[in-house]
Design a protein around this motif. Structure first.
Motif, mmCIF file in Angstrom:
data_model
loop_
_atom_site.group_PDB
_atom_site.id
_atom_site.type_symbol
_atom_site.label_atom_id
_atom_site.label_comp_id
_atom_site.label_asym_id
_atom_site.label_seq_id
_atom_site.Cartn_x
_atom_site.Cartn_y
_atom_site.Cartn_z
ATOM 1 N N GLY A 308 0.782 -1.234 0.000
ATOM 2 C CA GLY A 308 0.000 0.000 0.000
ATOM 3 C C GLY A 308 0.808 1.276 0.000
ATOM 4 O O GLY A 308 0.246 2.364 0.085
ATOM 5 N N GLN A 310 3.023 4.290 -1.547
ATOM 6 C CA GLN A 310 3.357 5.024 -2.759
ATOM 7 C C GLN A 310 4.706 5.691 -2.546
ATOM 8 O O GLN A 310 4.924 6.381 -1.549
ATOM 9 C CB GLN A 310 2.297 6.077 -3.077
ATOM 10 N N VAL A 329 -2.992 0.748 -6.439
ATOM 11 C CA VAL A 329 -4.428 0.945 -6.649
ATOM 12 C C VAL A 329 -5.169 -0.161 -5.899
ATOM 13 O O VAL A 329 -4.890 -1.350 -6.098
ATOM 14 C CB VAL A 329 -4.780 0.889 -8.146
ATOM 15 N N ARG A 330 -6.097 0.236 -5.047
ATOM 16 C CA ARG A 330 -6.834 -0.733 -4.236
ATOM 17 C C ARG A 330 -8.130 -1.165 -4.906
ATOM 18 O O ARG A 330 -8.590 -0.537 -5.877
ATOM 19 C CB ARG A 330 -7.138 -0.142 -2.852
ATOM 20 N N ASP A 331 -8.738 -2.235 -4.377
ATOM 21 C CA ASP A 331 -10.001 -2.720 -4.908
ATOM 22 C C ASP A 331 -11.131 -1.765 -4.525
ATOM 23 O O ASP A 331 -10.915 -0.749 -3.852
ATOM 24 C CB ASP A 331 -10.298 -4.150 -4.431
ATOM 25 N N THR A 332 -12.355 -2.087 -4.966
ATOM 26 C CA THR A 332 -13.499 -1.204 -4.762
ATOM 27 C C THR A 332 -13.723 -0.876 -3.296
ATOM 28 O O THR A 332 -14.110 0.245 -2.949
ATOM 29 C CB THR A 332 -14.775 -1.861 -5.338
ATOM 30 N N PHE A 333 -13.462 -1.829 -2.426
ATOM 31 C CA PHE A 333 -13.707 -1.637 -0.998
ATOM 32 C C PHE A 333 -12.479 -1.096 -0.267
ATOM 33 O O PHE A 333 -12.519 -0.891 0.938
ATOM 34 C CB PHE A 333 -14.150 -2.953 -0.366
ATOM 35 N N GLY A 334 -11.384 -0.878 -0.986
ATOM 36 C CA GLY A 334 -10.184 -0.331 -0.384
ATOM 37 C C GLY A 334 -9.464 -1.285 0.542
ATOM 38 O O GLY A 334 -8.636 -0.875 1.356
ATOM 39 N N GLU A 335 -9.753 -2.581 0.425
ATOM 40 C CA GLU A 335 -9.197 -3.548 1.373
ATOM 41 C C GLU A 335 -7.804 -4.037 0.968
ATOM 42 O O GLU A 335 -6.979 -4.312 1.829
ATOM 43 C CB GLU A 335 -10.143 -4.749 1.500
ATOM 44 N N ARG A 336 -7.544 -4.142 -0.302
ATOM 45 C CA ARG A 336 -6.249 -4.662 -0.712
ATOM 46 C C ARG A 336 -5.819 -4.031 -2.029
ATOM 47 O O ARG A 336 -6.651 -3.572 -2.819
ATOM 48 C CB ARG A 336 -6.288 -6.194 -0.860
ATOM 49 N N VAL A 337 -4.523 -4.020 -2.264
ATOM 50 C CA VAL A 337 -3.968 -3.480 -3.508
ATOM 51 C C VAL A 337 -4.084 -4.556 -4.589
ATOM 52 O O VAL A 337 -3.595 -5.676 -4.407
ATOM 53 C CB VAL A 337 -2.500 -3.063 -3.320
#
Length: 492
Positions: A308, A310, A329-337
């Motif tokens: 996570g 940058q 860039v994370r998934d829709t739910f912001g849980e994982r890259v």
């Protein structure tokens, strides 16, 4: 009432060789033997037909039942999938007769090269009608070109952007009106050769997406091509900016790439790739973990990115140096890259220039030290007595080098006295005077006696004017006098 009509029709109804239904609303009141054999026992008319075509059937029957039309012919598919032509007419009192006339035939006005697109028994289904109405509302272009280049179809509101009216160029030869080397000419030739194409282009301030599909006959040979182009300008400004950025990347020494969590490269573009011997798009689909399995720096950077972070990192490939800006860039739910993007800039020239500059600075410092050593030598003139004859101006850098060398000599030789001879110094300023005072104080802190010699009239006047306190220092007019006093003091 409908039953009376059926009894009135009598044998004429039953003797009709085509399947014939007597319908009131959606209810099948009666059917002849041919209908029973072809359609089975049905109580509902609409259930006989494919769901997509039921509205066509309902509309046709309603039109004749209400008197709006004396007869209606339409094409519709049965629930079994067979497409047929049907005719319906009123019987009076809200009833209608529905007759299956036989398999649907292709329209007679379909150009021969396009006939492979229409099955022998295919009607014009509702979805085609709806698509046509939608097409009329969008800024699109539909065209067809025969194998010899003859334009068979040219329709759509989008033609207006090119100064054309629908059908205006039908009959012309596309291979003659498209200029050699143009995108239109190239794509037409490729599609006629059997290639299916999908592309886009910018025409002025308009952004177009298009699809070209070859039409093949029963033998598999291309008989024509069909093309569709849509003007997609709702987000035209963003699209144009994106296109401009991509074009700029073709000129700038950058490489932009993207990688999924499993290591699959999803993007690889930019002019900078050629410096690595890679063509744009060449790495797409490649597993970068496998490709760079021997690069520990790559693995470490990817570990940070998929955690996570940058960041900006530097790396080298052969003789080139790169600065990478890595963005997770994370998934829709912001849980994982799920993906990382990297913009890599070729900074080889910058790194090489910086290296040469450091080498030059090191050389200059070495030369300065040599100059200081020559202009401020540390000489042992007597056991335990060091003399430093100063020549020229004294600044911070020279004073620091002199102090470091002098203290090292005092400690190393276990010197008891140091004489700073200012005979070669014509002028001093406040800063130089302070440097001399610091040198003398430092010498005394390591246990040696500090003496000053050779102070000329101008230097003495300047020191007095500047308020430099030299009363606590042992000063002598010449180096010889300082040495005599020092030797004499030792003999006593």
């Amino acid at each position: 009432m409908i039953g009376d009509i059926y009894r009135h029709l009598g044998g004429m109804f039953d003797g009709c060789p085509d399947p014939l239904l007597l319908v009131e609303g959606d209810v099948v009141v009666a059917h002849n033997e041919a209908a029973r054999l072809a359609l089975g026992e049905a109580s509902s008319l609409l259930t006989l037909f494919d769901a997509a075509d039921r509205s066509v059937v309902s509309s046709a029957c309603a039109a004749v039942a209400s008197g709006q039309s004396q007869k209606s012919t339409f094409f519709a598919r049965l629930a079994t999938g067979t497409a047929n032509r049907w005719t319906t007419w009123p019987t009076g009192h809200g009833g209608v007769c529905v007759r299956m006339d036989g398999p649907a035939e292709p329209r007679a006005d379909i150009p021969a090269p396009l006939s492979p697109l229409v099955e022998k028994d295919e009607p014009v289904p509702l979805r085609t009608v709806l698509l046509g109405k939608i097409f009329d509302r969008f800024e699109g272009i539909l065209w067809a070109i025969a194998k010899d280049g003859t334009i068979l179809v040219s329709e759509g509101k989008g033609l207006a952007h090119f100064g054309l009216a629908p059908g205006a160029i039908v009959g012309m030869n596309a291979l003659q009106i498209y200029p050699p080397g143009s995108v239109a000419r190239e794509e037409t030739e490729r599609a006629l050769a059997g290639e299916e194409l999908y592309g886009d282009s910018i025409e002025g301030m308009s952004y177009w997406i298009r699809r070209l599909t070859p039409v093949r006959d029963a033998a598999g040979n291309v008989s024509a091509i069909v093309g569709f182009s849509l003007r997609a300008n709702e987000n035209s400004e963003e699209t144009l900016q994106a296109k401009a950025l991509i074009r700029a990347l073709a000129e700038l020494p950058l490489a932009i790439w993207a990688m999924d969590a499993d290591g699959t490269c999803k993007m690889s573009l930019g002019n900078g790739l050629k410096d690595l011997g890679i063509m744009p798009g060449e790495l797409v689909g490649t597993n970068l973990y496998e490709l760079y399995s021997n690069r520990e720096d790559f693995k470490a950077d990817m570990k940070r990115a998929f955690a996570g972070e940058q960041f900006v990192s530097g790396t080298s490939f052969a003789t080139t140096h790169w600065r990478n800006t890595i963005i997770p860039v994370r998934d829709t739910f912001g849980e994982r890259v799920v993906r990382i993007y990297s913009v890599a800039e070729n900074v080889t020239d910058h790194v090489e220039n910086h290296r040469r500059l450091e080498e030059q600075l090191a050389l200059i410092q070495s030369q300065q030290q040599a100059i200081v050593g020559l202009s401020s030598p540390v000489i042992e003139v007597w056991q335990g007595v060091l003399v430093v004859p100063l020549i020229g101006s004294i600044d911070q850098a020279r004073a620091s080098i002199l102090l470091e060398r002098l203290l090292t000599e005092v400690v190393g030789r276990q010197s008891s006295a140091v004489i700073l001879d200012l005979t070669g110094v014509d002028t001093v300023d406040a800063e130089a005077a302070q440097h001399l005072s610091n040198v003398m104080r430092s010498v005394e802190l390591v246990g040696a006696t500090g003496l000053l010699s050779g102070i000329g009239p101008s230097v003495a006047k300047t020191m007095v004017d500047l308020g430099v306190d030299m009363q606590s220092r042992r000063t002598y007019p010449t180096l010889a006098e300082a040495l005599r006093r020092l030797i004499g003091a030792r003999k006593r």
